[in-house]
Design an enzyme around this catalytic site. Sequence first.
Site, mmCIF file in Angstrom:
data_model
loop_
_atom_site.group_PDB
_atom_site.id
_atom_site.type_symbol
_atom_site.label_atom_id
_atom_site.label_comp_id
_atom_site.label_asym_id
_atom_site.label_seq_id
_atom_site.Cartn_x
_atom_site.Cartn_y
_atom_site.Cartn_z
ATOM 1 N N GLU A 174 46.525 55.392 49.807
ATOM 2 C CA GLU A 174 45.339 55.248 50.664
ATOM 3 C C GLU A 174 45.739 55.191 52.128
ATOM 4 O OE1 GLU A 174 42.891 52.019 49.227
ATOM 5 O OE2 GLU A 174 42.715 52.919 47.264
ATOM 6 N N HIS A 187 37.494 53.344 49.583
ATOM 7 C CA HIS A 187 37.700 51.982 49.071
ATOM 8 C C HIS A 187 36.595 51.031 49.579
ATOM 9 C CE1 HIS A 187 41.047 49.276 47.306
ATOM 10 N NE2 HIS A 187 39.869 48.714 47.126
HETATM 11 P P1 NAD Z 1 39.092 41.154 35.470
HETATM 12 O O1 NAD Z 1 40.466 40.622 35.399
HETATM 13 O O2 NAD Z 1 37.936 40.217 35.495
HETATM 14 O O3 NAD Z 1 38.860 42.178 34.254
HETATM 15 C C1 NAD Z 1 39.814 43.108 33.820
HETATM 16 C C2 NAD Z 1 39.517 43.417 32.351
HETATM 17 O O4 NAD Z 1 40.365 44.493 31.935
HETATM 18 C C3 NAD Z 1 39.795 42.230 31.419
HETATM 19 O O5 NAD Z 1 38.637 41.968 30.634
HETATM 20 C C4 NAD Z 1 40.957 42.704 30.544
HETATM 21 O O6 NAD Z 1 40.852 42.193 29.223
HETATM 22 C C5 NAD Z 1 40.775 44.223 30.585
HETATM 23 N N1 NAD Z 1 41.997 44.974 30.314
HETATM 24 C C6 NAD Z 1 43.263 44.698 30.719
HETATM 25 N N2 NAD Z 1 44.101 45.658 30.289
HETATM 26 C C7 NAD Z 1 43.353 46.566 29.613
HETATM 27 C C8 NAD Z 1 43.659 47.786 28.942
HETATM 28 N N3 NAD Z 1 44.913 48.247 28.890
HETATM 29 N N4 NAD Z 1 42.636 48.466 28.375
HETATM 30 C C9 NAD Z 1 41.360 48.005 28.433
HETATM 31 N N5 NAD Z 1 41.023 46.840 29.027
HETATM 32 C C10 NAD Z 1 42.002 46.137 29.624
HETATM 33 O O7 NAD Z 1 39.052 42.119 36.753
HETATM 34 P P2 NAD Z 1 37.789 42.522 37.668
HETATM 35 O O8 NAD Z 1 37.593 41.497 38.719
HETATM 36 O O9 NAD Z 1 36.643 42.926 36.795
HETATM 37 O O10 NAD Z 1 38.386 43.812 38.415
HETATM 38 C C11 NAD Z 1 38.480 45.075 37.744
HETATM 39 C C12 NAD Z 1 39.187 46.081 38.633
HETATM 40 O O11 NAD Z 1 38.435 46.298 39.839
HETATM 41 C C13 NAD Z 1 40.570 45.650 39.109
HETATM 42 O O12 NAD Z 1 41.436 46.751 39.072
HETATM 43 C C14 NAD Z 1 40.346 45.227 40.544
HETATM 44 O O13 NAD Z 1 41.527 45.306 41.308
HETATM 45 C C15 NAD Z 1 39.305 46.247 40.956
HETATM 46 N N6 NAD Z 1 38.546 45.914 42.169
HETATM 47 C C16 NAD Z 1 38.236 46.953 43.012
HETATM 48 C C17 NAD Z 1 37.519 46.723 44.176
HETATM 49 C C18 NAD Z 1 37.163 47.854 45.085
HETATM 50 O O14 NAD Z 1 37.024 47.624 46.285
HETATM 51 N N7 NAD Z 1 36.989 49.066 44.589
HETATM 52 C C19 NAD Z 1 37.109 45.415 44.484
HETATM 53 C C20 NAD Z 1 37.406 44.384 43.601
HETATM 54 C C21 NAD Z 1 38.125 44.646 42.433
#
Ligand code: NAD
Length: 525
Positions: free
Chosen positions: A258, A276
């Site tokens: 990025e 992002h």
């Molecule tokens: P979280 O930890 O609450 O949830 C992640 C989920 O993924 C969990 O339920 C876990 O069991 C599951 N998981 C882990 N490994 C897995 C696999 N191999 N296959 C299937 N499921 C699997 O996280 P969250 O807060 O919901 O965040 C999700 C994603 O969004 C993260 O990558 C985070 O960094 C990203 N995010 C992006 C932004 C953005 O600006 N675009 C902002 C915040 C978070």
Amino acid sequence: MKILVSDPLHPSGVELLKKVGEVEVAQGLQKEQLLEKVKEIDALLVRSETKVTKEVIAAAKNLKVIGRAGVGVDNIDLEAATARGIVVVNSPEASSITVAEHTLGLMLSLARKVPSANASLKGGKWEKKKFMGIELRSKTLGVVGMGRIGSQVVKRAKAFEMDVLAYDPYLSEKQARALGAKVTDLETVLREADFISLHVPLTDKTRGLIGKETLEKMKKTAYVINCARGGIVDEKALFEALSSGRIAGAALDVFEKEPPLESPLLKLENIILTPHLGASTVEAQLHASVIACEEVANVLQNRAAKNVVNMPVLAPEALEGLKNFIPLAGGLGRFAIQLSKGRVGDVDVTYAGGLKDFQDLGVLTNALLCGLLAPILTEGINLFNAPIIARNRGIRVTEGKREDSEKYQNLIDLKVRTDAWETTIKGTLLGGEEARIVEVEGYPLDLPPRGRILLVRHEDRPGMIGKVAMALGERGINIGSMQVGRREVGGLQLMVLTVDQEVDQRVLEAVKGIAGVERVQALVM
Ligand code: NAD
């Protein structure tokens, strides 16, 4: 209480802090000014701009808590804070709804080609036919990862009358069903979904999750959306799939690098890209501020805080004699989650031998849950919130004690039951310092829970060790140590190897292909 807010924070949080103490808002401070101001304060509130270095922490004589409005704590020297007994809190859930809404926005934009239609009309064209779209209603959405954000996406997709398939191997079926999603495997999601939305953390397992092989399995009309992390989608494979018409389209908010200004994806018509923006809303900023300030107030007023990033609030007496067992307990959890398959339902831990004399072993159980859950969660699990996170995920935890520690002075005996498997694993601390896994699923072992480990279950017959070693050697994998355990003669044996290089799918397949091999698993500790 004296509280310093040194980064721009939404005023709602600051108002809240005013009920707890005397608040000074001073932004853009030079290093020397910050060092001067922190001397007397009890709490410091930051976003990502203020660098809370070792020096700053050393200068803050009364500091009890640092609040980070947001998630990442790279700008705070956690080690220095922990060493001084300063609690660091953050607000990881503040942007979940915001990211979920952005996901829905991208999904609608893909379905109705909004960005291209907008550009076309502003370019002076009226191309009604070109921008024929589809409805979301009755389409199948495949959600990969049902955590904080994934579950909010499901809720919103249901309002659009979509059918939702969910893939999250670590979530109980009951929880996913409660959200209105049908729990299934990744293959089914790939095969049946019209939209696939990714909400997993970036880990060894999820890197390249959407790549050449998985794209091949999708419908030609499918759309992929990634608002999680760059790297979960292999951009080269996605570019090929989009240019060849293998899938219909994609929307990305996050990228391998990025900003992705050199990426060939920028030239494609059937992709929507945002810089992002997932978490960028006024409300997410507000919530980040309010949650972080609430957590700071909780700590200042001696109430429990749920978003503690470090662990200094553990009373020294609670740690006395148990400190060295924390890495062992964490290692057992980490080993168990990688060994098991299916959704974790029950975690039973029994402490034996010398350990049974400790009145409160909660810290070890929490360390074990951290080890078990950290590999699958985005961030923020720690010794305090681990039991809450486990409970929220429908995991039942039982803790017991017993006298008999077999031939060891102390023993942690862990059982993890999923809907498909039961993993048992035992560990001990040798000489009060050296963590060892001493039994896995009934097979005796002597294994430090460190590094890369390969487990091979195979028939008890001559020549197996040589064949496995050869298969690894031919693929450039160096073996550090090897041990073989068996429960009875002529049954299955468990071969455990420590290896120096990453064992990828290709190597796993080669070992699995050896006659007599039943199951192969690669673990990273
Ligand atoms: P979280 O930890 O609450 O949830 C992640 C989920 O993924 C969990 O339920 C876990 O069991 C599951 N998981 C882990 N490994 C897995 C696999 N191999 N296959 C299937 N499921 C699997 O996280 P969250 O807060 O919901 O965040 C999700 C994603 O969004 C993260 O990558 C985070 O960094 C990203 N995010 C992006 C932004 C953005 O600006 N675009 C902002 C915040 C978070």
